[in-house]
Design a protein around this motif. Structure first.
Motif, PDB file in Angstrom:
ATOM      1  N   GLN A  77       4.570  -2.541  -2.962  1.00  0.00           N
ATOM      2  CA  GLN A  77       3.656  -1.754  -2.134  1.00  0.00           C
ATOM      3  C   GLN A  77       2.319  -2.483  -2.026  1.00  0.00           C
ATOM      4  O   GLN A  77       1.736  -2.897  -3.027  1.00  0.00           O
ATOM      5  CB  GLN A  77       3.431  -0.360  -2.728  1.00  0.00           C
ATOM      6  N   ALA A  78       1.845  -2.628  -0.805  1.00  0.00           N
ATOM      7  CA  ALA A  78       0.538  -3.241  -0.550  1.00  0.00           C
ATOM      8  C   ALA A  78      -0.380  -2.197   0.067  1.00  0.00           C
ATOM      9  O   ALA A  78       0.037  -1.436   0.944  1.00  0.00           O
ATOM     10  CB  ALA A  78       0.674  -4.435   0.379  1.00  0.00           C
ATOM     11  N   VAL A  79      -1.630  -2.165  -0.390  1.00  0.00           N
ATOM     12  CA  VAL A  79      -2.596  -1.166   0.060  1.00  0.00           C
ATOM     13  C   VAL A  79      -3.861  -1.869   0.531  1.00  0.00           C
ATOM     14  O   VAL A  79      -4.438  -2.678  -0.195  1.00  0.00           O
ATOM     15  CB  VAL A  79      -2.932  -0.178  -1.075  1.00  0.00           C
ATOM     16  N   ALA A  80      -4.277  -1.542   1.746  1.00  0.00           N
ATOM     17  CA  ALA A  80      -5.515  -2.091   2.304  1.00  0.00           C
ATOM     18  C   ALA A  80      -6.552  -0.978   2.387  1.00  0.00           C
ATOM     19  O   ALA A  80      -6.306   0.057   3.003  1.00  0.00           O
ATOM     20  CB  ALA A  80      -5.258  -2.679   3.685  1.00  0.00           C
ATOM     21  N   GLU A  81      -7.694  -1.180   1.736  1.00  0.00           N
ATOM     22  CA  GLU A  81      -8.784  -0.216   1.758  1.00  0.00           C
ATOM     23  C   GLU A  81     -10.070  -0.934   1.410  1.00  0.00           C
ATOM     24  O   GLU A  81     -10.058  -2.071   0.918  1.00  0.00           O
ATOM     25  CB  GLU A  81      -8.529   0.928   0.764  1.00  0.00           C
ATOM     26  N   ASP A  82     -11.190  -0.289   1.644  1.00  0.00           N
ATOM     27  CA  ASP A  82     -12.484  -0.878   1.324  1.00  0.00           C
ATOM     28  C   ASP A  82     -12.674  -0.894  -0.186  1.00  0.00           C
ATOM     29  O   ASP A  82     -12.521   0.127  -0.861  1.00  0.00           O
ATOM     30  CB  ASP A  82     -13.602  -0.068   1.981  1.00  0.00           C
ATOM     31  N   ARG A  83     -12.976  -2.067  -0.736  1.00  0.00           N
ATOM     32  CA  ARG A  83     -13.163  -2.229  -2.172  1.00  0.00           C
ATOM     33  C   ARG A  83     -14.435  -3.009  -2.449  1.00  0.00           C
ATOM     34  O   ARG A  83     -14.892  -3.800  -1.608  1.00  0.00           O
ATOM     35  CB  ARG A  83     -11.987  -2.984  -2.812  1.00  0.00           C
ATOM     36  N   ALA A  84     -14.974  -2.794  -3.658  1.00  0.00           N
ATOM     37  CA  ALA A  84     -16.142  -3.564  -4.071  1.00  0.00           C
ATOM     38  C   ALA A  84     -15.796  -5.042  -4.206  1.00  0.00           C
ATOM     39  O   ALA A  84     -16.623  -5.917  -3.970  1.00  0.00           O
ATOM     40  CB  ALA A  84     -16.684  -3.029  -5.402  1.00  0.00           C
ATOM     41  N   ARG A  85     -14.528  -5.339  -4.583  1.00  0.00           N
ATOM     42  CA  ARG A  85     -14.057  -6.720  -4.692  1.00  0.00           C
ATOM     43  C   ARG A  85     -12.681  -6.825  -4.057  1.00  0.00           C
ATOM     44  O   ARG A  85     -11.739  -6.163  -4.475  1.00  0.00           O
ATOM     45  CB  ARG A  85     -14.008  -7.159  -6.153  1.00  0.00           C
ATOM     46  N   GLN A  86     -12.569  -7.657  -3.030  1.00  0.00           N
ATOM     47  CA  GLN A  86     -11.317  -7.802  -2.300  1.00  0.00           C
ATOM     48  C   GLN A  86     -10.618  -9.094  -2.721  1.00  0.00           C
ATOM     49  O   GLN A  86     -11.221 -10.174  -2.690  1.00  0.00           O
ATOM     50  CB  GLN A  86     -11.578  -7.851  -0.787  1.00  0.00           C
ATOM     51  N   ASN A  87      -9.351  -8.992  -3.117  1.00  0.00           N
ATOM     52  CA  ASN A  87      -8.526 -10.167  -3.353  1.00  0.00           C
ATOM     53  C   ASN A  87      -7.054  -9.767  -3.306  1.00  0.00           C
ATOM     54  O   ASN A  87      -6.707  -8.582  -3.265  1.00  0.00           O
ATOM     55  CB  ASN A  87      -8.871 -10.847  -4.696  1.00  0.00           C
ATOM     56  N   PHE A  88      -6.176 -10.753  -3.308  1.00  0.00           N
ATOM     57  CA  PHE A  88      -4.747 -10.485  -3.182  1.00  0.00           C
ATOM     58  C   PHE A  88      -4.228  -9.662  -4.350  1.00  0.00           C
ATOM     59  O   PHE A  88      -3.362  -8.805  -4.194  1.00  0.00           O
ATOM     60  CB  PHE A  88      -3.985 -11.816  -3.095  1.00  0.00           C
ATOM     61  N   ASN A  89      -4.778  -9.891  -5.530  1.00  0.00           N
ATOM     62  CA  ASN A  89      -4.335  -9.149  -6.713  1.00  0.00           C
ATOM     63  C   ASN A  89      -4.578  -7.654  -6.568  1.00  0.00           C
ATOM     64  O   ASN A  89      -3.788  -6.837  -7.042  1.00  0.00           O
ATOM     65  CB  ASN A  89      -5.061  -9.680  -7.953  1.00  0.00           C
ATOM     66  N   ASN A  90      -5.660  -7.270  -5.897  1.00  0.00           N
ATOM     67  CA  ASN A  90      -5.954  -5.851  -5.700  1.00  0.00           C
ATOM     68  C   ASN A  90      -5.104  -5.236  -4.591  1.00  0.00           C
ATOM     69  O   ASN A  90      -4.807  -4.039  -4.618  1.00  0.00           O
ATOM     70  CB  ASN A  90      -7.436  -5.665  -5.359  1.00  0.00           C
ATOM     71  N   ILE A  91      -4.741  -6.028  -3.589  1.00  0.00           N
ATOM     72  CA  ILE A  91      -3.981  -5.499  -2.464  1.00  0.00           C
ATOM     73  C   ILE A  91      -2.572  -5.102  -2.883  1.00  0.00           C
ATOM     74  O   ILE A  91      -2.044  -4.073  -2.456  1.00  0.00           O
ATOM     75  CB  ILE A  91      -3.945  -6.525  -1.319  1.00  0.00           C
ATOM     76  N   VAL A  92      -1.923  -5.891  -3.735  1.00  0.00           N
ATOM     77  CA  VAL A  92      -0.568  -5.573  -4.198  1.00  0.00           C
ATOM     78  C   VAL A  92      -0.677  -4.518  -5.298  1.00  0.00           C
ATOM     79  O   VAL A  92      -1.020  -4.826  -6.438  1.00  0.00           O
ATOM     80  CB  VAL A  92       0.156  -6.829  -4.720  1.00  0.00           C
ATOM     81  N   ASP A  93      -0.406  -3.268  -4.935  1.00  0.00           N
ATOM     82  CA  ASP A  93      -0.569  -2.165  -5.874  1.00  0.00           C
ATOM     83  C   ASP A  93       0.670  -1.967  -6.739  1.00  0.00           C
ATOM     84  O   ASP A  93       0.555  -1.635  -7.915  1.00  0.00           O
ATOM     85  CB  ASP A  93      -0.882  -0.877  -5.097  1.00  0.00           C
ATOM     86  N   TRP A  94       1.846  -2.130  -6.162  1.00  0.00           N
ATOM     87  CA  TRP A  94       3.105  -2.012  -6.899  1.00  0.00           C
ATOM     88  C   TRP A  94       3.948  -3.257  -6.645  1.00  0.00           C
ATOM     89  O   TRP A  94       3.994  -3.777  -5.534  1.00  0.00           O
ATOM     90  CB  TRP A  94       3.918  -0.802  -6.454  1.00  0.00           C
ATOM     91  N   ALA A  95       4.668  -3.682  -7.682  1.00  0.00           N
ATOM     92  CA  ALA A  95       5.666  -4.745  -7.554  1.00  0.00           C
ATOM     93  C   ALA A  95       6.537  -4.671  -8.801  1.00  0.00           C
ATOM     94  O   ALA A  95       6.183  -5.219  -9.848  1.00  0.00           O
ATOM     95  CB  ALA A  95       5.008  -6.113  -7.422  1.00  0.00           C
ATOM     96  N   TYR A  96       7.666  -3.962  -8.697  1.00  0.00           N
ATOM     97  CA  TYR A  96       8.464  -3.729  -9.901  1.00  0.00           C
ATOM     98  C   TYR A  96       9.955  -3.681  -9.580  1.00  0.00           C
ATOM     99  O   TYR A  96      10.373  -3.494  -8.429  1.00  0.00           O
ATOM    100  CB  TYR A  96       8.038  -2.440 -10.595  1.00  0.00           C
ATOM    101  N   LEU A  97      10.750  -3.844 -10.642  1.00  0.00           N
ATOM    102  CA  LEU A  97      12.200  -3.701 -10.594  1.00  0.00           C
ATOM    103  C   LEU A  97      12.596  -2.387 -11.247  1.00  0.00           C
ATOM    104  O   LEU A  97      11.991  -1.985 -12.257  1.00  0.00           O
ATOM    105  CB  LEU A  97      12.887  -4.857 -11.319  1.00  0.00           C
ATOM    106  N   SER A  98      13.599  -1.717 -10.682  1.00  0.00           N
ATOM    107  CA  SER A  98      14.117  -0.466 -11.243  1.00  0.00           C
ATOM    108  C   SER A  98      15.596  -0.623 -11.566  1.00  0.00           C
ATOM    109  O   SER A  98      16.365  -1.106 -10.729  1.00  0.00           O
ATOM    110  CB  SER A  98      13.953   0.693 -10.247  1.00  0.00           C
ATOM    111  N   TYR A  99      15.959  -0.224 -12.773  1.00  0.00           N
ATOM    112  CA  TYR A  99      17.361  -0.271 -13.199  1.00  0.00           C
ATOM    113  C   TYR A  99      17.772   1.113 -13.682  1.00  0.00           C
ATOM    114  O   TYR A  99      17.067   1.733 -14.480  1.00  0.00           O
ATOM    115  CB  TYR A  99      17.539  -1.296 -14.323  1.00  0.00           C
ATOM    116  N   ARG A 100      18.897   1.598 -13.162  1.00  0.00           N
ATOM    117  CA  ARG A 100      19.397   2.919 -13.524  1.00  0.00           C
ATOM    118  C   ARG A 100      20.678   2.759 -14.343  1.00  0.00           C
ATOM    119  O   ARG A 100      21.786   2.670 -13.785  1.00  0.00           O
ATOM    120  CB  ARG A 100      19.666   3.756 -12.274  1.00  0.00           C
TER     121      ARG A 100
END
Length: 400
Positions: A77-100
């Motif tokens: 999940q990537a999120v674009a919003e106004d931030r005090a500090r903008q960088n790629f690390n902040n834009i990528v909010d979720w990045a995970y694997l799910s195993y059931r």
């Protein structure tokens, strides 16, 4: 509120059964703050010092879900919003694997949303909750959107409803904007657990988490170093002041309870929390109560909320035995007061679900901030008297 929370974001197929793309957004117009007292709805954002802004509430997000194997999937999940500090690390909010491994259990690993609140999984998805923005007094003190680590979730239906239990661990952090400048915060280990029970109309949730501040880059480190060099005989209180103002290597404990009720006509939601820490910035209690009534596609609602720090740190000038330290004492008091919080807000609002997967919201917030209690504001001068603030928000929320 439960009805709103359980609406899934609509996703469209990208040509295969294994790949799905979904998204959400908020287009907002906000009037908030005053010339010397800026409103921040989250510490990661810049403050609004009066006037009208389209950046305060506006956000846009995209989420990609991919089924890798039968029981293994990936989410980004990537999120674009106004931030005090903008960088790629902040834009990528979720990045995970799910195993059931079983129908009742899920194991995830990677970058995931901080699961401390009722809105944890959709804090940025304005369409999924009733208000124009998450309650400032409750959600702003923890301006952490994600953590890197793992979680294990178990869910099963029992009488009287569906029970879910989750444990998690990892590390978290954020770059935030405070009155004294920017602050880089890193916390590990970050561990916690929550349990919830949900019926057709009711949901109750209990949460506990604890973490240690492993790194803290502050704009006032030189002041803390100066306090550390003051001899005990010259100012006996200096050492204890530095200890209270220093966040590094301090343990913080978080406890909360959440309750929600929704019978399709009335919607009620409430959360209360307590943070305990020897770092005064994170020692507080807060909570809110939200009540709404639906009239067809329109919901009218009101919210009452508060946030209050622990005992205010006061400097005793009579303990200073050496001349020349008065200025340092005044600066230290200003720093302590800048993180002290004591405010309440009452909100009135309306939500209109005028089209499938779209909603228009309007909200008025009236906030009382007590003297020396502006820790949730961005201050251009000390708050040496009580003030009131009015915030007006108009939002268009959508999912696709």
């Amino acid at each position: 509120m439960i009805l709103l929370c359980n609406q899934h974001i609509h996703a469209f197929d990208l040509g295969t059964e294994r790949l799905r793309l979904s998204g959400f957004g908020t287009l907002g117009v906000t009037s908030a703050g005053k010339e010397k007292f800026g409103l921040q709805k989250d510490f990661i954002h810049d403050a609004q010092f009066g006037g009208v802004s389209v950046l305060t509430d506006s956000v846009f997000g995209l989420q990609l879900d991919m089924n890798l194997f039968q029981d293994l999937s990936m989410t980004v999940q990537a999120v674009a919003e106004d931030r005090a500090r903008q960088n790629f690390n902040n834009i990528v909010d979720w990045a995970y694997l799910s195993y059931r491994p079983t129908p009742s259990t899920i194991v995830r690993a990677g970058r995931m949303g901080i699961d401390l609140f009722m809105l944890s999984e959709y804090r940025n998805v304005g369409y999924a909750y009733l208000w124009t923005h998450p309650v400032v007094e409750f959600y702003k003190p923890i301006s952490l959107s994600h953590y890197e680590g793992f979680d294990f979730k178990y869910g099963r239906r029992f009488e009287p409803g569906f029970f879910e239990f989750k444990v998690y661990g990892g590390q978290t952090g954020s770059d935030i904007k405070i009155s004294n400048g920017e602050l880089a915060l890193r916390m590990r280990p970050f561990v916690g657990a929550n349990a919830s029970l949900e019926s057709d109309n009711w949901k109750v949730r209990l949460t506990y988490a604890t973490t240690n501040t492993s790194r803290l880059d502050t704009p006032f480190q030189s002041l803390l170093n100066t306090l550390n060099q003051i001899p005990q005989t010259a100012w006996p209180q200096a050492a204890s002041l530095r200890n209270s103002l220093t966040g590094k290597d301090k343990q913080t404990h978080y406890y909360s309870i959440g309750l929600a009720y929704d019978d399709s006509q009335w919607t009620v939601q409430s959360e209360f929390a307590m943070m305990t820490s020897k770092w005064i910035s994170l020692d507080m209690t807060n909570g809110y109560l939200s009540v709404g009534r639906r009239f067809g596609p329109v919901t009218l609602y009101t919210v009452g909320s508060y946030a209050k720090s622990g005992k205010r740190l006061r400097i005793d000038p009579t303990q200073i035995t050496v001349s020349g330290l008065d200025s340092l004492a005044s600066t230290t008091q200003l720093l302590a007061d800048a993180s002290h919080t004591d405010q309440n807000t009452i909100s009135l609002g309306a939500r209109w679900d005028f089209y499938p997967r779209m909603a228009l919201k309007a909200q008025w917030d009236h906030t009382w901030v007590r003297k020396n209690g502006g820790g949730l504001l961005l201050l251009k001068e000390p708050l040496d008297q009580a003030i009131t603030l009015n915030t007006f928000s108009l939002n268009l929320n959508f999912v696709f």
